[in-house]
Design a protein around this motif. Structure first.
Motif, PDB file in Angstrom:
ATOM      1  N   ASN A 112     -72.912  10.802 -17.865  1.00 35.03           N
ATOM      2  CA  ASN A 112     -73.639  10.477 -16.638  1.00 35.03           C
ATOM      3  C   ASN A 112     -74.713  11.542 -16.422  1.00 35.03           C
ATOM      4  O   ASN A 112     -74.440  12.615 -15.900  1.00 35.03           O
ATOM      5  CB  ASN A 112     -72.637  10.434 -15.474  1.00 35.03           C
ATOM      6  N   VAL A 113     -75.927  11.213 -16.878  1.00 37.01           N
ATOM      7  CA  VAL A 113     -77.021  12.181 -16.714  1.00 37.01           C
ATOM      8  C   VAL A 113     -77.725  11.867 -15.394  1.00 37.01           C
ATOM      9  O   VAL A 113     -78.302  10.797 -15.214  1.00 37.01           O
ATOM     10  CB  VAL A 113     -78.003  12.128 -17.909  1.00 37.01           C
ATOM     11  N   ARG A 114     -77.612  12.808 -14.438  1.00 35.31           N
ATOM     12  CA  ARG A 114     -78.128  12.551 -13.084  1.00 35.31           C
ATOM     13  C   ARG A 114     -79.640  12.774 -13.003  1.00 35.31           C
ATOM     14  O   ARG A 114     -80.118  13.844 -13.403  1.00 35.31           O
ATOM     15  CB  ARG A 114     -77.433  13.484 -12.090  1.00 35.31           C
ATOM     16  N   PRO A 115     -80.376  11.794 -12.435  1.00 39.24           N
ATOM     17  CA  PRO A 115     -81.836  11.942 -12.322  1.00 39.24           C
ATOM     18  C   PRO A 115     -82.234  13.221 -11.584  1.00 39.24           C
ATOM     19  O   PRO A 115     -83.163  13.927 -11.988  1.00 39.24           O
ATOM     20  CB  PRO A 115     -82.284  10.712 -11.525  1.00 39.24           C
ATOM     21  N   LEU A 116     -81.484  13.537 -10.533  1.00 42.40           N
ATOM     22  CA  LEU A 116     -81.809  14.735  -9.744  1.00 42.40           C
ATOM     23  C   LEU A 116     -81.717  16.006 -10.591  1.00 42.40           C
ATOM     24  O   LEU A 116     -82.468  16.960 -10.392  1.00 42.40           O
ATOM     25  CB  LEU A 116     -80.824  14.836  -8.572  1.00 42.40           C
ATOM     26  N   PHE A 117     -80.785  15.979 -11.545  1.00 45.29           N
ATOM     27  CA  PHE A 117     -80.604  17.105 -12.454  1.00 45.29           C
ATOM     28  C   PHE A 117     -81.812  17.222 -13.401  1.00 45.29           C
ATOM     29  O   PHE A 117     -82.302  18.320 -13.667  1.00 45.29           O
ATOM     30  CB  PHE A 117     -79.307  16.910 -13.246  1.00 45.29           C
ATOM     31  N   LEU A 118     -82.304  16.074 -13.856  1.00 49.63           N
ATOM     32  CA  LEU A 118     -83.447  16.094 -14.787  1.00 49.63           C
ATOM     33  C   LEU A 118     -84.722  16.526 -14.080  1.00 49.63           C
ATOM     34  O   LEU A 118     -85.597  17.158 -14.672  1.00 49.63           O
ATOM     35  CB  LEU A 118     -83.659  14.694 -15.393  1.00 49.63           C
ATOM     36  N   GLU A 119     -84.816  16.173 -12.780  1.00 42.59           N
ATOM     37  CA  GLU A 119     -86.071  16.385 -12.053  1.00 42.59           C
ATOM     38  C   GLU A 119     -86.205  17.771 -11.439  1.00 42.59           C
ATOM     39  O   GLU A 119     -87.270  18.112 -10.939  1.00 42.59           O
ATOM     40  CB  GLU A 119     -86.186  15.348 -10.921  1.00 42.59           C
ATOM     41  N   HIS A 120     -85.121  18.538 -11.420  1.00 40.33           N
ATOM     42  CA  HIS A 120     -85.168  19.845 -10.748  1.00 40.33           C
ATOM     43  C   HIS A 120     -84.743  20.975 -11.674  1.00 40.33           C
ATOM     44  O   HIS A 120     -83.899  20.783 -12.543  1.00 40.33           O
ATOM     45  CB  HIS A 120     -84.241  19.851  -9.521  1.00 40.33           C
ATOM     46  N   THR A 121     -85.315  22.143 -11.433  1.00 35.54           N
ATOM     47  CA  THR A 121     -84.845  23.329 -12.147  1.00 35.54           C
ATOM     48  C   THR A 121     -83.495  23.726 -11.532  1.00 35.54           C
ATOM     49  O   THR A 121     -83.140  23.254 -10.441  1.00 35.54           O
ATOM     50  CB  THR A 121     -85.807  24.515 -11.941  1.00 35.54           C
ATOM     51  N   LYS A 122     -82.798  24.598 -12.228  1.00 36.58           N
ATOM     52  CA  LYS A 122     -81.502  25.070 -11.706  1.00 36.58           C
ATOM     53  C   LYS A 122     -81.699  25.720 -10.325  1.00 36.58           C
ATOM     54  O   LYS A 122     -80.925  25.488  -9.406  1.00 36.58           O
ATOM     55  CB  LYS A 122     -80.910  26.089 -12.699  1.00 36.58           C
ATOM     56  N   GLU A 123     -82.782  26.492 -10.203  1.00 38.13           N
ATOM     57  CA  GLU A 123     -83.043  27.197  -8.944  1.00 38.13           C
ATOM     58  C   GLU A 123     -83.302  26.198  -7.805  1.00 38.13           C
ATOM     59  O   GLU A 123     -82.820  26.374  -6.687  1.00 38.13           O
ATOM     60  CB  GLU A 123     -84.255  28.139  -9.090  1.00 38.13           C
ATOM     61  N   ALA A 124     -84.060  25.152  -8.115  1.00 36.55           N
ATOM     62  CA  ALA A 124     -84.384  24.152  -7.084  1.00 36.55           C
ATOM     63  C   ALA A 124     -83.120  23.392  -6.659  1.00 36.55           C
ATOM     64  O   ALA A 124     -82.932  23.099  -5.474  1.00 36.55           O
ATOM     65  CB  ALA A 124     -85.437  23.184  -7.600  1.00 36.55           C
ATOM     66  N   LEU A 125     -82.249  23.111  -7.638  1.00 39.08           N
ATOM     67  CA  LEU A 125     -80.991  22.421  -7.306  1.00 39.08           C
ATOM     68  C   LEU A 125     -80.116  23.301  -6.423  1.00 39.08           C
ATOM     69  O   LEU A 125     -79.460  22.815  -5.509  1.00 39.08           O
ATOM     70  CB  LEU A 125     -80.215  22.096  -8.580  1.00 39.08           C
ATOM     71  N   GLU A 126     -80.144  24.594  -6.713  1.00 41.76           N
ATOM     72  CA  GLU A 126     -79.319  25.510  -5.914  1.00 41.76           C
ATOM     73  C   GLU A 126     -79.817  25.565  -4.467  1.00 41.76           C
ATOM     74  O   GLU A 126     -79.014  25.668  -3.528  1.00 41.76           O
ATOM     75  CB  GLU A 126     -79.290  26.913  -6.536  1.00 41.76           C
ATOM     76  N   VAL A 127     -81.129  25.465  -4.294  1.00 41.14           N
ATOM     77  CA  VAL A 127     -81.700  25.451  -2.937  1.00 41.14           C
ATOM     78  C   VAL A 127     -81.183  24.215  -2.189  1.00 41.14           C
ATOM     79  O   VAL A 127     -80.782  24.286  -1.021  1.00 41.14           O
ATOM     80  CB  VAL A 127     -83.259  25.470  -2.992  1.00 41.14           C
ATOM     81  N   ILE A 128     -81.142  23.061  -2.892  1.00 37.27           N
ATOM     82  CA  ILE A 128     -80.641  21.827  -2.269  1.00 37.27           C
ATOM     83  C   ILE A 128     -79.161  22.006  -1.903  1.00 37.27           C
ATOM     84  O   ILE A 128     -78.725  21.683  -0.798  1.00 37.27           O
ATOM     85  CB  ILE A 128     -80.826  20.605  -3.207  1.00 37.27           C
ATOM     86  N   TYR A 129     -78.405  22.573  -2.854  1.00 34.13           N
ATOM     87  CA  TYR A 129     -76.970  22.808  -2.614  1.00 34.13           C
ATOM     88  C   TYR A 129     -76.773  23.688  -1.367  1.00 34.13           C
ATOM     89  O   TYR A 129     -75.976  23.368  -0.490  1.00 34.13           O
ATOM     90  CB  TYR A 129     -76.353  23.476  -3.847  1.00 34.13           C
ATOM     91  N   GLU A 130     -77.532  24.761  -1.303  1.00 33.01           N
ATOM     92  CA  GLU A 130     -77.398  25.694  -0.170  1.00 33.01           C
ATOM     93  C   GLU A 130     -77.732  25.004   1.149  1.00 33.01           C
ATOM     94  O   GLU A 130     -77.101  25.251   2.170  1.00 33.01           O
ATOM     95  CB  GLU A 130     -78.306  26.922  -0.365  1.00 33.01           C
ATOM     96  N   SER A 131     -78.749  24.121   1.103  1.00 32.89           N
ATOM     97  CA  SER A 131     -79.177  23.468   2.346  1.00 32.89           C
ATOM     98  C   SER A 131     -78.138  22.448   2.828  1.00 32.89           C
ATOM     99  O   SER A 131     -78.128  22.074   3.988  1.00 32.89           O
ATOM    100  CB  SER A 131     -80.529  22.782   2.148  1.00 32.89           C
ATOM    101  N   ARG A 132     -77.266  21.984   1.927  1.00 31.61           N
ATOM    102  CA  ARG A 132     -76.291  20.950   2.298  1.00 31.61           C
ATOM    103  C   ARG A 132     -74.898  21.494   2.611  1.00 31.61           C
ATOM    104  O   ARG A 132     -74.107  20.801   3.250  1.00 31.61           O
ATOM    105  CB  ARG A 132     -76.153  19.934   1.157  1.00 31.61           C
ATOM    106  N   LYS A 133     -74.630  22.710   2.125  1.00 32.63           N
ATOM    107  CA  LYS A 133     -73.271  23.266   2.218  1.00 32.63           C
ATOM    108  C   LYS A 133     -72.649  23.117   3.609  1.00 32.63           C
ATOM    109  O   LYS A 133     -71.555  22.575   3.767  1.00 32.63           O
ATOM    110  CB  LYS A 133     -73.331  24.756   1.857  1.00 32.63           C
ATOM    111  N   ALA A 134     -73.393  23.565   4.601  1.00 28.98           N
ATOM    112  CA  ALA A 134     -72.862  23.549   5.969  1.00 28.98           C
ATOM    113  C   ALA A 134     -72.742  22.122   6.504  1.00 28.98           C
ATOM    114  O   ALA A 134     -71.882  21.842   7.347  1.00 28.98           O
ATOM    115  CB  ALA A 134     -73.767  24.364   6.879  1.00 28.98           C
TER     116      ALA A 134
END
Ligand code: ATP
Ligand code: SKM
Ligand code: MG
Length: 160
Positions: A112-134
């Motif tokens: 399962n290759v996720r489009p969001l994974f292909l479209e973002h760098t690791k750093e950008a994905l981490e920013v999304i993760y951080e913004s959703r955590k809470a």
């Protein structure tokens, strides 16, 4: 009683949902059926706000399904979706993990290759993760830490 599983991509929502009930509902699959195209194409054509609106409509319908529902990883990013989850009488189970474990899983998952994974760098994905955590914590009726736990043990914790 409807049980929603929420959490970032790779947190194990589909895996755990399948153990809870093999006839579980995958919200992304319902959305793909409704829009008649892959989510990535819909995002590109109509943008994220339009996608979140479709997601809200599906979420409302599923709240009364009485089924196990694996949600999309970004379901908490819209205020409307958070309202629907908070106001429903469903259980909302957050599968919580740290970003590095999630990233390693997403990278390793060749089925399962996720489009969001292909479209973002690791750093950008981490920013999304951080913004959703809470936000996940905010709407969850129960949080299960999934780090170093096998899916079967996670299921046991959910059922406690
Ligand atoms: N508890 C676990 N321990 C180890 N690996 C796991 C665990 N849960 C899931 N995995 C693996 O991690 C990957 C992602 O799991 P899964 O597809 O269930 O996540 P998801 O939350 O549904 O992701 P998405 O939001 O993208 O649909 C899969 O390869 C799966 O086999
Ligand atoms: O994390 C997200 O924003 C998303 C996750 C997927 O499950 C899909 O719902 C969609 O690709 C958006
Ligand atoms: Mg899934």
């Amino acid at each position: 009683m409807t049980i929603f599983l929420i959490g970032f991509m790779g947190s194990g929502k589909s895996t755990v949902a399948n153990l809870l009930a093999t006839d579980f509902i995958d919200m992304d699959a319902v959305i793909v059926d409704n829009i008649g195209m892959p989510i990535s194409v819909y995002f590109e054509r109509y943008g994220e706000p339009a996608f979140r609106q479709v997601e809200s409509d599906v979420l409302k319908t599923l709240a009364s399904s009485g089924q196990i529902v694996s949600t999309g990883g970004g379901v908490v990013s819209s205020k409307e979706n958070r309202r629907i989850l908070s106001e429903s009488t469903s259980q909302v189970i957050y599968l919580k993990s740290n970003f590095s474990d999630l990233y390693a899983r997403i990278m390793a998952d060749k089925e399962n290759v996720r489009p969001l994974f292909l479209e973002h760098t690791k750093e950008a994905l981490e920013v999304i993760y951080e913004s959703r955590k809470a936000l996940y914590e905010m709407v969850a009726t129960k949080t299960v830490l999934v780090t170093d736990k096998c899916p079967e043990d996670i299921v046991k914790e959910i059922q406690l």
